[in-house]
Design a protein around this motif. Sequence first.
Motif, PDB file in Angstrom:
ATOM      1  N   HIS B 108      31.579 -59.483  30.587  1.00 24.58           N
ATOM      2  CA  HIS B 108      30.563 -58.502  30.238  1.00 24.58           C
ATOM      3  C   HIS B 108      30.900 -58.051  28.822  1.00 24.58           C
ATOM      4  O   HIS B 108      31.794 -57.233  28.613  1.00 24.58           O
ATOM      5  N   ALA B 109      30.206 -58.621  27.849  1.00 21.41           N
ATOM      6  CA  ALA B 109      30.579 -58.425  26.442  1.00 21.41           C
ATOM      7  C   ALA B 109      29.677 -57.379  25.790  1.00 21.41           C
ATOM      8  O   ALA B 109      28.453 -57.495  25.808  1.00 21.41           O
ATOM      9  N   HIS B 110      30.304 -56.345  25.250  1.00 20.02           N
ATOM     10  CA  HIS B 110      29.573 -55.318  24.495  1.00 20.02           C
ATOM     11  C   HIS B 110      29.700 -55.618  23.012  1.00 20.02           C
ATOM     12  O   HIS B 110      30.711 -56.166  22.583  1.00 20.02           O
ATOM     13  N   LYS B 111      28.704 -55.207  22.235  1.00 21.32           N
ATOM     14  CA  LYS B 111      28.865 -55.338  20.787  1.00 21.32           C
ATOM     15  C   LYS B 111      28.325 -54.111  20.072  1.00 21.32           C
ATOM     16  O   LYS B 111      27.437 -53.418  20.569  1.00 21.32           O
ATOM     17  N   PHE B 112      28.884 -53.858  18.920  1.00 28.52           N
ATOM     18  CA  PHE B 112      28.312 -52.884  17.996  1.00 28.52           C
ATOM     19  C   PHE B 112      28.015 -53.696  16.753  1.00 28.52           C
ATOM     20  O   PHE B 112      28.922 -54.218  16.111  1.00 28.52           O
ATOM     21  N   GLU B 113      26.726 -53.851  16.469  1.00 26.22           N
ATOM     22  CA  GLU B 113      26.337 -54.804  15.426  1.00 26.22           C
ATOM     23  C   GLU B 113      25.787 -54.105  14.199  1.00 26.22           C
ATOM     24  O   GLU B 113      25.026 -53.152  14.293  1.00 26.22           O
ATOM     25  N   LYS B 114      26.193 -54.608  13.047  1.00 28.03           N
ATOM     26  CA  LYS B 114      25.685 -54.107  11.765  1.00 28.03           C
ATOM     27  C   LYS B 114      24.904 -55.243  11.100  1.00 28.03           C
ATOM     28  O   LYS B 114      25.222 -56.417  11.295  1.00 28.03           O
ATOM     29  N   PRO B 115      23.920 -54.900  10.288  1.00 30.12           N
ATOM     30  CA  PRO B 115      23.206 -55.953   9.559  1.00 30.12           C
ATOM     31  C   PRO B 115      24.182 -56.706   8.648  1.00 30.12           C
ATOM     32  O   PRO B 115      25.190 -56.149   8.215  1.00 30.12           O
ATOM     33  N   MET B 116      23.861 -57.957   8.356  1.00 25.83           N
ATOM     34  CA  MET B 116      24.716 -58.757   7.497  1.00 25.83           C
ATOM     35  C   MET B 116      24.886 -58.061   6.146  1.00 25.83           C
ATOM     36  O   MET B 116      23.923 -57.579   5.564  1.00 25.83           O
ATOM     37  N   GLY B 117      26.108 -57.987   5.692  1.00 28.93           N
ATOM     38  CA  GLY B 117      26.376 -57.345   4.402  1.00 28.93           C
ATOM     39  C   GLY B 117      26.881 -55.926   4.546  1.00 28.93           C
ATOM     40  O   GLY B 117      27.331 -55.318   3.586  1.00 28.93           O
ATOM     41  N   GLU B 118      26.802 -55.405   5.778  1.00 27.89           N
ATOM     42  CA  GLU B 118      27.296 -54.041   5.992  1.00 27.89           C
ATOM     43  C   GLU B 118      28.592 -54.030   6.791  1.00 27.89           C
ATOM     44  O   GLU B 118      28.807 -54.877   7.644  1.00 27.89           O
ATOM     45  N   GLY B 119      29.428 -53.042   6.504  1.00 26.49           N
ATOM     46  CA  GLY B 119      30.663 -52.874   7.251  1.00 26.49           C
ATOM     47  C   GLY B 119      30.555 -51.701   8.210  1.00 26.49           C
ATOM     48  O   GLY B 119      29.474 -51.128   8.394  1.00 26.49           O
ATOM     49  N   PHE B 120      31.661 -51.360   8.831  1.00 27.60           N
ATOM     50  CA  PHE B 120      31.674 -50.284   9.825  1.00 27.60           C
ATOM     51  C   PHE B 120      32.308 -49.016   9.263  1.00 27.60           C
ATOM     52  O   PHE B 120      33.335 -49.076   8.597  1.00 27.60           O
ATOM     53  N   SER B 121      31.682 -47.889   9.557  1.00 30.72           N
ATOM     54  CA  SER B 121      32.351 -46.609   9.306  1.00 30.72           C
ATOM     55  C   SER B 121      33.087 -46.276  10.580  1.00 30.72           C
ATOM     56  O   SER B 121      32.502 -46.340  11.678  1.00 30.72           O
ATOM     57  N   TYR B 122      34.338 -45.913  10.447  1.00 31.73           N
ATOM     58  CA  TYR B 122      35.144 -45.703  11.647  1.00 31.73           C
ATOM     59  C   TYR B 122      34.504 -44.714  12.615  1.00 31.73           C
ATOM     60  O   TYR B 122      34.483 -44.943  13.826  1.00 31.73           O
ATOM     61  N   SER B 123      33.945 -43.654  12.060  1.00 34.99           N
ATOM     62  CA  SER B 123      33.416 -42.584  12.913  1.00 34.99           C
ATOM     63  C   SER B 123      32.243 -43.039  13.787  1.00 34.99           C
ATOM     64  O   SER B 123      31.965 -42.427  14.819  1.00 34.99           O
ATOM     65  N   GLU B 124      31.569 -44.103  13.393  1.00 36.12           N
ATOM     66  CA  GLU B 124      30.407 -44.574  14.183  1.00 36.12           C
ATOM     67  C   GLU B 124      30.809 -45.401  15.406  1.00 36.12           C
ATOM     68  O   GLU B 124      29.983 -45.657  16.273  1.00 36.12           O
ATOM     69  N   ILE B 125      32.046 -45.873  15.415  1.00 38.54           N
ATOM     70  CA  ILE B 125      32.448 -46.826  16.467  1.00 38.54           C
ATOM     71  C   ILE B 125      32.715 -46.109  17.781  1.00 38.54           C
ATOM     72  O   ILE B 125      33.579 -45.238  17.862  1.00 38.54           O
ATOM     73  N   LYS B 126      31.940 -46.460  18.791  1.00 38.98           N
ATOM     74  CA  LYS B 126      32.162 -45.913  20.138  1.00 38.98           C
ATOM     75  C   LYS B 126      32.653 -47.065  21.014  1.00 38.98           C
ATOM     76  O   LYS B 126      31.908 -47.986  21.313  1.00 38.98           O
ATOM     77  N   VAL B 127      33.888 -46.963  21.430  1.00 32.09           N
ATOM     78  CA  VAL B 127      34.472 -48.048  22.228  1.00 32.09           C
ATOM     79  C   VAL B 127      34.097 -47.864  23.695  1.00 32.09           C
ATOM     80  O   VAL B 127      34.364 -46.812  24.272  1.00 32.09           O
ATOM     81  N   PRO B 128      33.477 -48.869  24.315  1.00 29.29           N
ATOM     82  CA  PRO B 128      33.102 -48.739  25.731  1.00 29.29           C
ATOM     83  C   PRO B 128      34.335 -48.500  26.610  1.00 29.29           C
ATOM     84  O   PRO B 128      35.377 -49.140  26.401  1.00 29.29           O
ATOM     85  N   GLU B 129      34.185 -47.629  27.573  1.00 32.25           N
ATOM     86  CA  GLU B 129      35.319 -47.176  28.372  1.00 32.25           C
ATOM     87  C   GLU B 129      36.121 -48.295  29.031  1.00 32.25           C
ATOM     88  O   GLU B 129      37.339 -48.277  29.061  1.00 32.25           O
ATOM     89  N   TYR B 130      35.404 -49.278  29.589  1.00 32.29           N
ATOM     90  CA  TYR B 130      36.116 -50.291  30.379  1.00 32.29           C
ATOM     91  C   TYR B 130      36.421 -51.582  29.607  1.00 32.29           C
ATOM     92  O   TYR B 130      36.898 -52.551  30.197  1.00 32.29           O
ATOM     93  N   ALA B 131      36.130 -51.581  28.318  1.00 32.54           N
ATOM     94  CA  ALA B 131      36.427 -52.785  27.535  1.00 32.54           C
ATOM     95  C   ALA B 131      37.942 -52.993  27.477  1.00 32.54           C
ATOM     96  O   ALA B 131      38.701 -52.050  27.249  1.00 32.54           O
ATOM     97  N   GLU B 132      38.375 -54.213  27.723  1.00 32.41           N
ATOM     98  CA  GLU B 132      39.814 -54.508  27.686  1.00 32.41           C
ATOM     99  C   GLU B 132      40.243 -54.951  26.299  1.00 32.41           C
ATOM    100  O   GLU B 132      41.422 -54.919  25.959  1.00 32.41           O
TER     101      GLU B 132
END
Lengths: 360, 360
Positions: B108-132
Motif C-alpha cells: 500500500h504505497a503512499h506518495k507526496f508528489e510535487k510537479p517536476m522541477g519542484e522540491g519539498f519544503s520540510y514543513s509540508e511533509i506529512k508522513v502516513p502513520e503506518y508507513a514503514e
Amino acid sequence: MSREKIFFTPGPSELYPKFEEFLKDFVDNQFGSISHRSAAFKKICQHTDEQLRELLAIPAENAVMFTGSASEIWERILMNCTELETFHLVNGSFSKKFYSYAQSIGRHAHKFEKPMGEGFSYSEIKVPEYAELISTTQNETSTGVQMPEADIHKLKKNNPKKIVSVDMVSSAPIPDIDLSLVDTAYFSIQKSFGLPAGLGVWIANEYCLERAEAINKKGSIGSHHTLPELWAQSRAFQTPSTPNVMAIYLLGRVAEDMNRRGRATLQKEVDQKAKKLYSYFEKKDGFSLGVAKPEHRSRTVAVINTERASSEVIAALKEKNLIIGAGYGPNKESQIRIANFIANTPEQIDTLLNAFEELF
Amino acid sequence: MSREKIFFTPGPSELYPKFEEFLKDFVDNQFGSISHRSAAFKKICQHTDEQLRELLAIPAENAVMFTGSASEIWERILMNCTELETFHLVNGSFSKKFYSYAQSIGRHAHKFEKPMGEGFSYSEIKVPEYAELISTTQNETSTGVQMPEADIHKLKKNNPKKIVSVDMVSSAPIPDIDLSLVDTAYFSIQKSFGLPAGLGVWIANEYCLERAEAINKKGSIGSHHTLPELWAQSRAFQTPSTPNVMAIYLLGRVAEDMNRRGRATLQKEVDQKAKKLYSYFEKKDGFSLGVAKPEHRSRTVAVINTERASSEVIAALKEKNLIIGAGYGPNKESQIRIANFIANTPEQIDTLLNAFEELF
C-alpha cells in the motif's frame, strides 16, 4: 601484454583470446560513456542480440534479455512463470540453489535428487502433476554432470503445458539445446564465453510471457526486471534499467567471433579436449573421474577425484601459473575441477596435462 | 588514447580521468579470470569497501553491498524492509518509479508528489502513520531537484521507527548525508563515480537487517540478493552470486583516488562548477533554470529550460563533440540536462559554456 597465468577454473576463467582487442575497441569508442537510451547503445544491443540468435539458433519468437547474473534469472523465472508449484532435477549445488530459491519465495517446490556425481536416467523422472515448472540443469558446474540434450527435449515433449527451463550457465554455446522446444534457458558470460563476470543472459519464449501476463493479472510478478518489461524493452534493443553496457558489447563481439569460427568447429574442439582430459585422468594414478557414466560427463567442466588433497594439487600447479578449481562444497578437498571452455586452447590443455605428468 | 568526445550526459557519462589506467591494471593482473571465492577477490572487495567507508563516512555497523543496478536495490529495500505500507516523496521520474515498484509488489504505497522541477519544503511533509518506509531522493536525475541533507536527517529524527532510504544515485559522494542517521542509501557507479554502468551499491544499517529478519520469519523476503545473505557475505568481503568484479575493482580505485584528493576538495570543485553553470544559464537568452528555488538545485545534474527544441541544441553541440542530455520524459524537448560530475573538469565546463556562447 602476455598473460602470465592460464586459468582452468570453472568460471570466472580464462578470457577469450581476443578479449583485450574487443575491450580496446570499447574504450576507444568511448562506449563506457554513452547513454543506454542512445542510438549507439541500441546498435550495440542489436548486434549482440543478432549474434547470439545466430550462435544458439534462437527462434525469432523468443526474447533475449540481460540481467545482472544467472542467479537473478532463477528468481525471475520463479516470480514470472510460476504461481504455486515447481519441480527441480537436483544433482549438485547450483540445481539445489534454484530449488531453495523456489522454497524461499514460497513455492511448493518438489525435487528429484541424485547424489553428487550422478546424472538422471530419463525413465526415472516422475514429474509431479501440478508442477508448473520443470527445472533442468544441462551442465552442473559443481559436479561436472551433464544432462543429455535429448532427455531435456523429451521432458518438454511429454509435458507440453509445463515450463521447461534449462541451466546452460557453464555450457552455452556448446550443447545442442533446441530453443524452439524448451521454454527458457539462461547462461552467464564468465564461463564458456570467456568474459569477466557481471551479466546473465535470459532466453524465453512466448509461453513464458503469457504465463507472466496471466499471473500479473491475479497477483504480483515483482517489480524489477519483470519478464513483460524486459521482453518489451528487448524488442527495441533496450533494457529497463541501466545495464552492464560493456559486458553486452563484449558478448556481442565474442559471439560474432564464435560465429565466424563456426559453432560446429567449437564443439568439435571442445569434445577433442574433453576426450583428452578424461582419457588422461581415467588412467592416471591417484586420480579418477568424478562422473562414472560417460554420457553424463560434462563437455565443459571436468570434475576429477583426487587422492591427494585438492589444495596440494592446486598449489603445485599454481607454482607453474596453471590455475585450476577445487571441488565444490563438500567435495572441496577430494575433487578438482578443470574448465574446458572455448577460451582454453588445445595447447593449454596439453600444457596442463604435461604439468600433471611432471608433478604427480 | 585521447578521448574525442566530452560527455555531460547525466549518466552514463564522462569517465573518471584515471579510468584507463585503472582498467589497464585490472587487465594486466588478470583479475577478469579470478574466482569470486578467491583470496584475490576478497582483497579487491575489502579495498573497495574500505575506500567507500572512508569516502562516505559509512559507520562500521553498516554493510556495503553490491547489486546489478540501483533499480534492483529499490526492489530489495521493498522486499526486505517493508511488509505493508510505504511512503514516497515523488518529484520526478525516478522517485516515481520507486513508488510504482512498491505498488507492483503489492505494497500500500503512499506518495507526496510535487510537479517536476519542484522540491519539498520540510514543513509540508506529512508522513502516513503506518508507513514503514520513507523514500527520499536526494538528487532527482530526471529533474535536477535535490533535497537538502538537513531535511532528510530531520525526517529520520522525527520518524525514528520508520526506515528512511536515500537515493543518492547521481549525487554520491557529493552530498553530506549522515549515514549514521539514515537507515539505507544507494547509488550507481555510472554517475559521479565516472565508471561504465553495471553496479549498484547498497548501504544499510542494522535496523534494516533486523526488519528483514523479522519479516523473513513471517513471510518471504525473496530469494535472490536478500538483505541477510548480502549482509553476511559482505562481512567476509564476498558476494552471494558472481558479481561484476571489474566494476567492484574500478570503484575501489576511483574511491581511493577521490580520498587522496579529499572529499572537501571535490565538493568545492563541484560547487564552483555548478555556480558557473547556473549563473550562465540564468542570464543566457533562450534558456532558463529548470529549478526555481536555489536550495533545490542539484549540485551534480543541472536541468535547464530551452526555448529552442533540445534536439537542436544537442545536435549543434554534438558537432563540437560535446555531448549533453535531453530533458527526461515529458520534458525531453523543452529541457536539457548537463552533468556536473566529478569527472567533468572545470576546463570541460568552460569549453561547454564557450560553445554555448558561440552557438546560441
